[in-house]
Structure formats: C-alpha cells, structure tokens
Motif scaffolding. Structure first.
Motif, PDB file in Angstrom:
ATOM      1  N   SER A  40     -19.216  13.520 -18.902  1.00  0.00           N
ATOM      2  CA  SER A  40     -17.179  13.505 -18.773  1.00  0.00           C
ATOM      3  C   SER A  40     -16.568  15.243 -18.969  1.00  0.00           C
ATOM      4  O   SER A  40     -17.186  15.174 -20.754  1.00  0.00           O
ATOM      5  CB  SER A  40     -16.422  13.113 -19.257  1.00  0.00           C
ATOM      6  OG  SER A  40     -14.813  13.622 -19.021  1.00  0.00           O
ATOM      7  N   SER A  83      -9.750  13.747 -19.727  1.00  0.00           N
ATOM      8  CA  SER A  83     -11.175  13.559 -20.109  1.00  0.00           C
ATOM      9  C   SER A  83     -11.500  12.513 -21.028  1.00  0.00           C
ATOM     10  O   SER A  83     -12.593  12.328 -21.253  1.00  0.00           O
ATOM     11  CB  SER A  83     -11.960  14.685 -19.527  1.00  0.00           C
ATOM     12  OG  SER A  83     -11.526  16.384 -20.663  1.00  0.00           O
ATOM     13  N   THR A  84     -10.768  12.481 -21.904  1.00  0.00           N
ATOM     14  CA  THR A  84     -10.705  11.471 -23.164  1.00  0.00           C
ATOM     15  C   THR A  84     -10.118  10.400 -22.496  1.00  0.00           C
ATOM     16  O   THR A  84     -10.009   9.422 -23.926  1.00  0.00           O
ATOM     17  CB  THR A  84     -10.136  12.197 -24.433  1.00  0.00           C
ATOM     18  OG1 THR A  84      -8.816  12.438 -24.073  1.00  0.00           O
ATOM     19  CG2 THR A  84     -10.985  13.498 -24.741  1.00  0.00           C
ATOM     20  N   THR A 117     -13.210   6.713 -22.499  1.00  0.00           N
ATOM     21  CA  THR A 117     -14.100   7.274 -23.920  1.00  0.00           C
ATOM     22  C   THR A 117     -15.784   7.271 -23.038  1.00  0.00           C
ATOM     23  O   THR A 117     -16.489   6.891 -22.846  1.00  0.00           O
ATOM     24  CB  THR A 117     -14.796   6.431 -25.150  1.00  0.00           C
ATOM     25  OG1 THR A 117     -13.464   5.684 -25.565  1.00  0.00           O
ATOM     26  CG2 THR A 117     -15.695   6.582 -26.172  1.00  0.00           C
ATOM     27  N   PRO A 118     -16.261   9.067 -23.073  1.00  0.00           N
ATOM     28  CA  PRO A 118     -17.093   9.186 -22.061  1.00  0.00           C
ATOM     29  C   PRO A 118     -18.447   9.148 -23.087  1.00  0.00           C
ATOM     30  O   PRO A 118     -18.494   9.007 -23.869  1.00  0.00           O
ATOM     31  CB  PRO A 118     -16.920  11.047 -21.589  1.00  0.00           C
ATOM     32  CG  PRO A 118     -15.867  11.294 -22.739  1.00  0.00           C
ATOM     33  CD  PRO A 118     -14.800  10.003 -24.476  1.00  0.00           C
ATOM     34  N   LEU A 158     -18.742  14.264 -23.882  1.00  0.00           N
ATOM     35  CA  LEU A 158     -18.149  15.042 -23.215  1.00  0.00           C
ATOM     36  C   LEU A 158     -18.328  16.129 -24.044  1.00  0.00           C
ATOM     37  O   LEU A 158     -19.071  16.909 -24.612  1.00  0.00           O
ATOM     38  CB  LEU A 158     -17.000  14.708 -24.406  1.00  0.00           C
ATOM     39  CG  LEU A 158     -15.197  15.570 -24.566  1.00  0.00           C
ATOM     40  CD1 LEU A 158     -14.677  14.872 -22.915  1.00  0.00           C
ATOM     41  CD2 LEU A 158     -14.848  14.476 -25.835  1.00  0.00           C
ATOM     42  N   ILE A 182     -14.999  10.292 -30.648  1.00  0.00           N
ATOM     43  CA  ILE A 182     -15.497  10.353 -29.828  1.00  0.00           C
ATOM     44  C   ILE A 182     -17.093  10.279 -30.109  1.00  0.00           C
ATOM     45  O   ILE A 182     -17.944   9.392 -30.126  1.00  0.00           O
ATOM     46  CB  ILE A 182     -14.869  11.130 -29.003  1.00  0.00           C
ATOM     47  CG1 ILE A 182     -14.027  10.673 -27.928  1.00  0.00           C
ATOM     48  CG2 ILE A 182     -16.366  11.241 -27.368  1.00  0.00           C
ATOM     49  CD1 ILE A 182     -13.460  12.302 -26.634  1.00  0.00           C
ATOM     50  N   SER A 206     -20.929   9.138 -29.297  1.00  0.00           N
ATOM     51  CA  SER A 206     -21.469   9.675 -27.911  1.00  0.00           C
ATOM     52  C   SER A 206     -21.815  11.283 -28.188  1.00  0.00           C
ATOM     53  O   SER A 206     -21.820  11.263 -29.618  1.00  0.00           O
ATOM     54  CB  SER A 206     -19.977  10.036 -26.997  1.00  0.00           C
ATOM     55  OG  SER A 206     -19.515   8.559 -26.871  1.00  0.00           O
ATOM     56  N   VAL A 266     -21.402  15.306 -27.734  1.00  0.00           N
ATOM     57  CA  VAL A 266     -19.775  16.539 -28.037  1.00  0.00           C
ATOM     58  C   VAL A 266     -20.108  17.714 -27.399  1.00  0.00           C
ATOM     59  O   VAL A 266     -21.398  17.617 -27.966  1.00  0.00           O
ATOM     60  CB  VAL A 266     -19.111  16.224 -28.420  1.00  0.00           C
ATOM     61  CG1 VAL A 266     -18.151  17.355 -28.129  1.00  0.00           C
ATOM     62  CG2 VAL A 266     -18.442  14.871 -29.001  1.00  0.00           C
TER      63      VAL A 266
END
Lengths: 298, 276
Positions: free
Chosen positions: B109, B178-179, B182-183, B186, B210, B215, B217
């Motif tokens: 994302s 976009s958050t 929960t991508p 990110l 996140i 995930s 980032v």
C-alpha cells in the motif's frame, strides 16, 4: 565520509538466481507478473463494487464541472437532434423512405452518441488516469470498463427522453419496447470490448488518441445515424450488409426495431449483435490483459 | 535501533537488479529537421513552431538490489530526483521495472504525497475509491469511515472536493486511507512532512503499530529527523544508484556529511524542534 567509503556501501547484491531462490523459499510473489487470464477476469468480477464506485465518481466528477450538471445530458442530445433535423431532415432531405424521421433521427443521435462518448473517453481511460494507475493497485481493466459504465449511466436520461419522443411522434407502445434493455446490453458489451482494445492501443501509442475522433466522425456519417442504410444501399446488398451489420451501426438498428413500428424485428440482426458482443468483449478483455503488467510504465 | 538485517526474520521484499528507465515524450527546442522519414515529417507538419516532439530516456533507477525483512522500517534518503519515489512506486507494483525483478509478500500500500486520487471529488468519495482499491469492501469502509476521518483530523472538509484541501489536509487524508486496512507493506512518500506536530505524533504511533504487526514500512523523506525517529535501516539513493544500505545512524550521518553545511551534523534527538 565520502560516498562509497567502506562501512556504508550496500551489501553485495544477490545474483538474480539467488534472489529468485530466496523469494521461492519464503513464498514471495513476483511483482509485475500478469495473472492468468481466468484469474484476471475473476478479479475484475470480485471488484465489481469498486467498478460501480469508480463509475459513480466519474459521473459525479463530470456533472460537477457545469452549472447545469445533469441537465446537459438531456440538452446535448436534444440540441444535436434539432441541428441534425435542420441539416439532414430539411436541407439535404435524407429522410427518404423513413416515415417518422424525428424518431429515427433521435434514436440515431442518442444511441450513436453513447458509442461515440464511450469510445472517445474510454480509449483515454489509462493515459488520462495515470495518477490513479500509479497510486493504487487494482485490475487495470476496471478503468476502461468504468468509463463505459459511466457513459451508459449518463445516457440513461437521454434514453428516457427518447421514449418520450417516441410517444409524442405517435409510435405505438408495444411488447417490443421490452427488448430495449437487451439492445443496450449488446451495445454496452460491444463498446466495452472496443474501449478495452482502444485503451491499450492509446497507452502504447498516444498519438493514435488524436485519430479516434476522426474515426468516430467517419463512422457517424456511414453508420446510418440520419439516413436509412437499407434504403440508401438497397441495390448493393453487400455494401448494405457491411454497413448495417458493423458493430456501431447495428445497435441503432436494434433500438429502432424495439421502438419504431416501421422497423420489424429481424432475428438475424439480433444474433449478429449478440455475436459481436461476445466476441468483442472477450477479445477486448484478452487484448487488454496481455499488457496488464505494463500499464503505468513510465 | 534494530539491526539492519535480522537474520532470523523472513524477507518481505526482494529487489533484484532493478532498472527503471522513463521514456519522456516532450518537446526539444529548435531540433534539426534532419530525418526525412514519414514520422518526423508528420510531426514537423503538426508541431507548433520548430519544436520537435522527441523521446528521451531517463534512467531513474539503476541496478538497485536489496532485501527487506518483516518488521523492518526502512528509510530512503537522497537528493531530489535521485529516484527514491520511483523506486518506491516500483516496489508498490505501480511502475513496472524496465529490467530486474521484485518479489513481495502480501499486498503493498503506497501513500504518496502526489498520489492523486480524484481531486475534483470529495474526500468522502476518495475514501471509498482508495479503500476499495486497497481491497476493503464498501461495508468495511462504511464501518471505518468515522475512524478514517477522525484520524485524518480534517473534520467536515471530507465532504468538500479534494482540490480545495491544503497539502497538509490531503496528505493526512491519504495517510488515513492507506492505513485503514492494515497493509502488509506500507510505503510512505513524503506524506508525514506536511502534517502538523500533533498529526506527526499520531502517525508515528500508527507506523510503530503497523511494524509491530510484522509489516514492513518504507519511508521516503527529506527530513532526516523523521527518518531517525522512525527507521531502523536506511537506503541512500544518489542519481538512481543505491549508494549505501545500512543502520540508520551510519547512513544518515554519511549522507549529511555530503550536504552543504548549515549546522554541524546534530546527534539524533527524540523530537527535533523544526523540519526542513
């Protein structure tokens, strides 16, 4: 510290083979790979509510431009019918062989108007929405499809006016009117297919975008918007068949068969229309999908 | 700060020898009328004045390779035009690389400052478009709508067209969109630089949250303090080449050493007072 001095150089890169092995070991998916065609079509189907959101948004965006908003979707075809009637009905007298010329002309203008708008705008669906393409990930075919759907939605008010014109010009209300949604469905599938092909073409060679209006103009003049192909070409059966069965002329004939008493239903034309719809939509999806990994490429 | 390559972790993004070359179609001034092929003749006829439309190639990213792991927060730094954003978009699957390959785990994302949604439309419609593109259903978006608006802090402006937003408001809304889901990965492109102090705090907390959900980032920023605050590892891009890849402090210090001096390279502080 100078750039590239020891300590901050990137660690040695994995060879492409090592990278591929690592990705496979951890089940990572490659980016930019085209999904299988079946999966692609299914993913479009799964995102159908997104398609709807996009189309509504586009329609709202267009209407937000003008003060009169939605009213223009009625005024534009009406003004076009009036000007065509002046030129072709009165001045050039192309109404030869058509009794209810106003109804004939109105159907031509509205139905072809839908084709023309969908193709003109739909073929720019990718190049005109680069921002969206480069911001969000979704099956790209949704963009040309949503433009087609938007144009369909924006044609509906004009369709309603069309029905009123039929009644005013004394066309009888028959069971054949029920075929109208079928005719519009066939037309929409044909247009979606053409728009998908065109969107890929224009994305690859933008200059072609400048030719589309010319082609549409040409088609407008040969597709029987303001004259009856059958009666103008009745001594040349081949020419007549080619002109009246081509995918942009046929929908006008089908709608006329739905709404006008003087045009009897010809089953052959409906089957040909259905054939065009299936073949063009299928081919359009396939042709568009072939390039799926490349939309958004700089 | 975390170690740059946690060996026990599994990779989230593998970038292998990625090149991205832009084909730029644009006017070149006073081009010679040399080629006599049909195409240039055609273009000459229809171009205004003596401007010739030419196609130039720009190598935005050259041979970049790296492996990012789950739970890592990676900053990408470099001067304007060094290929940071292009690289990020490529990892997000938005710009296909010209050569090389990228593998990812899960759905990326990207939140970009230039991520134009539909600027003529209201924030509300854009929330639906963005959310659905990220894979949420209409019902889920409806459910989270209030949260998204709250988080962005734009209040009733959400019903105005996005073109009327300030850059800060737009960036905040995009971050919130976009958050919302929960991508898995990110990516934030300069978006945090435009928010005010209050929003910065909330977004830092969100980024930490996140990361905790394993995930990855990615953060592109010109603010070294933001990078220091949020990232454990930094990639330094220079003219499309990956110049350095390592722990934040080492790489940012090396990068700062190459910048024209305004103040001595400051030691990292928890909350630096102002942004560049």
């Amino acid at each position: 510290m100078t750039p590239g001095s020891p300590g901050d150089t990137p660690p040695p890169a994995l060879s492409p083979q090592e990278a591929a092995a690592l990705a496979k070991a951890h089940g990572l998916t490659p980016l930019g790979a085209r999904p299988a065609f079946g999966d692609y079509v299914r993913s479009i189907w799964r995102r159908r509510s997104f398609l709807w959101t996009l189309s509504q948004a586009e329609a709202a965006e267009k209407n937000a431009e003008d003060r009169l908003g939605m009213l223009w979707t009625l005024l534009n075809p009406l003004l076009l019918v009036v000007s065509y009637f002046l030129i072709f009905g009165l001045l050039l007298d192309t109404k030869r062989g058509v009794t209810n010329f106003i109804a004939f002309l109105s159907i031509g203008v509205v139905v072809f108007g839908y084709s023309s708008a969908a193709i003109t705008k739909g073929t720019k669906a990718i190049v005109g929405n680069m921002g969206l393409v480069r911001a969000l990930r979704f099956p790209r075919a949704l963009l040309p499809l949503s433009v087609t759907l938007t144009e369909f939605l924006m044609t509906l008010p004009a369709m309603a006016v069309l029905l009123v014109v039929m009644l005013i010009t004394h066309e009888p209300l028959t069971w054949r009117w029920l075929l109208l949604p079928v005719a519009l469905g066939i037309q929409t599938a044909i247009l979606a297919g053409l728009v998908l092909m065109g969107a890929r073409l224009v994305n690859v060679a933008r200059d072609i975008g400048n030719l589309i209006p010319v082609v549409i103009r040409l088609l407008r003049y040969i597709s029987g918007v303001f004259f009856s192909i059958d009666r103008y070409a009745e001594h040349h059966p081949t020419v007549q068949a080619c002109l009246s069965l081509q995918p942009l002329a046929l929908p006008m004939d089908l709608v006329r068969q739905c709404l006008m008493a003087e045009f009897p239903v010809k089953p052959l034309e409906w089957f040909v229309g259905l054939g065009w719809a299936v073949v063009l939509l299928g081919a359009g999806l396939w042709i568009f999908w072939r390039d799926e990994a490349n939309y958004g490429r700089a | 700060m975390a170690a740059p390559e946690p060996k026990d972790s599994t990779p989230a993004v593998i970038c292998s020898h990625v090149d991205i070359t832009y084909r730029v179609q644009g006017a070149k001034k006073m081009g010679p009328v040399a080629d006599e092929d049909d195409e240039s003749l055609f273009k000459n006829l229809f171009s205004r004045g003596r401007e010739l439309a030419t196609i130039q190639s720009v190598e935005a990213v050259k041979d970049v390779s790296f492996v990012a792991y789950h739970g890592e927060s990676i900053g990408i730094i470099g001067r304007n035009g060094s290929g940071k954003s292009t690289l990020l978009r490529s990892i997000a699957g938005l710009i296909p690389p010209t050569r090389g390959r990228i593998w990812i785990s899960g759905e990326p994302s990207l939140l970009g400052v230039n991520a134009v949604l539909m600027s003529k439309l209201s924030g509300e419609r854009n929330i639906y478009i963005g959310g659905q593109a990220l894979g949420l259903t209409r019902a889920q978006i409806k459910e989270r709508f209030a949260d998204i608006v709250d988080f962005s802090g734009i209040g009733d402006s959400v019903y105005r067209p996005m073109k009327t937003y300030s850059s800060g408001q737009a960036a905040r809304l995009r971050f919130a969109i976009s958050t919302a889901a929960t991508p898995d990965i990110l990516m934030i492109d300069e978006a945090l630089a435009t928010g005010d102090a209050d929003f910065k705090e909330r977004s830092s907390a969100k980024v930490a949250e996140i990361r905790q959900q394993a995930s990855t980032v990615f953060l592109v920023s010109h603010s070294n303090s933001t990078i220091r605050e949020l990232c454990s590892r930094v990639l330094w891009m220079e003219k499309g080449v990956l110049l350095a890849d390592g722990p934040t402090e080492e790489v940012v210090a090396a990068y700062e050493a190459t910048l024209p001096k305004k103040k001595p390279p400051a030691k990292p502080k928890p909350l630096p007072p102002a942004e560049a």
